[in-house]
Design an enzyme around this catalytic site. Structure first.
Site, PDB file in Angstrom:
ATOM      1  N   ASP A 130      31.197  53.146  38.592  1.00  0.00           N
ATOM      2  CA  ASP A 130      31.070  52.047  39.549  1.00  0.00           C
ATOM      3  C   ASP A 130      29.986  52.283  40.598  1.00  0.00           C
ATOM      4  OD1 ASP A 130      32.927  50.427  38.366  1.00  0.00           O
ATOM      5  OD2 ASP A 130      34.578  51.007  39.687  1.00  0.00           O
ATOM      6  N   LYS A 172      40.824  49.649  46.133  1.00  0.00           N
ATOM      7  CA  LYS A 172      41.406  48.702  45.168  1.00  0.00           C
ATOM      8  C   LYS A 172      42.082  49.458  44.022  1.00  0.00           C
ATOM      9  CE  LYS A 172      38.355  46.326  42.757  1.00  0.00           C
ATOM     10  NZ  LYS A 172      38.422  46.611  41.306  1.00  0.00           N
ATOM     11  N   ARG A 180      47.329  50.482  41.496  1.00  0.00           N
ATOM     12  CA  ARG A 180      48.261  51.409  40.853  1.00  0.00           C
ATOM     13  C   ARG A 180      49.588  51.434  41.609  1.00  0.00           C
ATOM     14  NH1 ARG A 180      43.343  52.812  39.312  1.00  0.00           N
ATOM     15  NH2 ARG A 180      42.996  54.145  37.469  1.00  0.00           N
ATOM     16  N   GLY A 212      39.917  42.580  36.327  1.00  0.00           N
ATOM     17  CA  GLY A 212      40.067  43.391  35.123  1.00  0.00           C
ATOM     18  C   GLY A 212      41.175  44.416  35.228  1.00  0.00           C
TER      19      GLY A 212
END
EC number: 2.5.1.19
Length: 408
Positions: A291, A22, A27, A69
């Site tokens: 994460d 992701k 990006r 986000g």
């Protein structure tokens, strides 16, 4: 959907294909929007990447990115320099509680025009797209790397490029380097030296095809499953040894938890090689890979060992306050957790309660981090569909390994 995961004694050996990262996908989607001749392969099938694609294609005034986000940060910068375009960028209730002030102020330094619709410092924001009046910006270095990457991604489209000065100690360096590497992959050069990022202007056509590596944070759940199992292995793709993703540190961290990583051609094989678990380094610093903190904490709990994790300050402003959520849910299972603003200490424990219902707090990583405990006990995962934010096929892939589940 609430899901009951049944206790399984052994996992099946299997090969799984994990969706594209992701982080890399989002990006590249911004770069593709700026340079349309870029093509992307192995695009993430996550909700967040789908929302990013939809937002970039939208011509509406109001763009709603829900819980995404990364999309909020990257699109704030993208729309800020899209000359002549007015955009109101909004999201879910939780998104409206997540700060965006540091990025907005950085863009305002450049001469961009952004205002707050409701509470100062938080979405929704109104953006009047315009050409920046300077190519120099400074911001705090210990903030979410997504603020910094958002600026880096728009930099080559600006007439004079961009110089970004980071003030203080830089956190999440791998994500900054990931952005630099992806820029290089499409032919854009940049440097990151002495807390200064410099990216030149590129006004030409870019015709490149880029393959997205699979998501290492998604791989963490399979590291956890193998660590909690008895002498089993799982092969997952598509991965490379020289990864751009900071979460690839999993291959070293999980050696302490009995898991060996073997790199093949575009795959990694995870194998349980030892029943004797070594203690993780005291004060393991995860500031470059926050994460995976939830997965590591839950794995250690399942193995009955303690851990002390540091560098976790960004977890408090994620989909939920992940430190508080980890403490609450692990303690429901019988563990003991101490947290500060940026650390988590788990005490060793040799008991795991059964049939506990794990709250997920609208956070995909809470659901996936706790699921591997089904190797040790039966449990319930509330709002299990939340995994679609980053890994829609997660429950299907667990079934391939022999996990049994049922809706409740």
């Amino acid at each position: 959907m609430n899901l009951k995961l049944e206790h399984i004694s052994n996992i099946r050996n299997n090969t799984l294909q994990i969706t594209g990262s992701k982080s890399e996908t989002n990006r590249l989607l911004i770069l593709q929007a700026l340079y349309p001749n870029i093509s992307i392969e192995n695009v993430s099938n996550s909700d967040d990447s789908g929302l990013m694609q939809k937002a970039l294609q939208s011509e509406e005034l109001v763009v709603d990115i829900h819980h995404a986000g990364t999309a909020m940060r990257f699109l704030t910068a993208y729309f800020a320099v899209k000359e002549g375009r007015e955009t109101v960028l909004t999201g879910s209730k939780r998104m409206k509680e997540r700060p965006v002030k540091i990025l907005v102020e950085a863009l305002q330094q450049l001469g961009c025009e952004i205002s707050y619709e409701n509470e100062h410092g938080y979405p929704p924001i109104r953006i009047q797209g315009k050409q920046p009046s300077t190519n120099h910006v400074a911001l705090q270095a210990n903030v979410s790397s997504q603020y910094i990457s958002a600026l880096m991604l728009i930099a080559p489209s600006l007439p004079d490029g961009l110089e970004i000065v980071l003030e203080g100690k830089v956190t999440s360096v791998p994500y900054i380097n990931m952005t630099l590497s992806l820029l290089k992959d499409v032919g854009i050069e940049g440097t990151f030296q002495n807390n200064k990022i410099t990216i030149g202007s590129y006004q030409g056509v870019i015709s490149k095809s880029v393959v997205v590596e699979s998501d290492w944070s998604s791989a963490s759940y399979f590291y956890s499953i193998v660590a909690l199992s008895n002498d089993r292995s799982v092969t997952i793709g598509s991965y490379k040894k020289e990864s751009y993703q900071g979460d690839s540190s999993l291959s070293e961290i999980y050696k302490y938890l009995g898991v060996e990583t073997t790199f093949g051609k575009n795959t990694i094989t995870l194998k349980k090689v030892s029943d004797s678990v070594l203690a993780l380094p005291e004060g393991l610093d995860l500031s470059n890979s926050p994460d995976i903190a939830q997965t590591i904490a839950v794995t250690c709990f399942g193995l009955g060992v303690g851990c002390y994790l540091t560098g976790l300050h960004t977890l408090k402003i994620k989909e939920t306050d992940r430190l508080e959520a980890l403490k609450t849910e692990i303690e429901k299972l019988g563990g003991q957790v101490h947290i500060t603003e940026d650390t988590l200490r788990l005490e060793p424990s040799d008991t795991i309660s059964k049939d506990v219902s794990i709250a997920t707090y609208n956070d995909h990583r809470m659901a996936m981090a706790f699921a591997p405990l089904a190797v040790k006990t039966s449990l319930f995962i509330e709002d299990a569909n939340v995994v679609s934010k980053s890994y829609p096929d997660f429950w299907l892939d667990l079934k391939k390994l022999g996990f049994e589940d049922s809706n409740v």
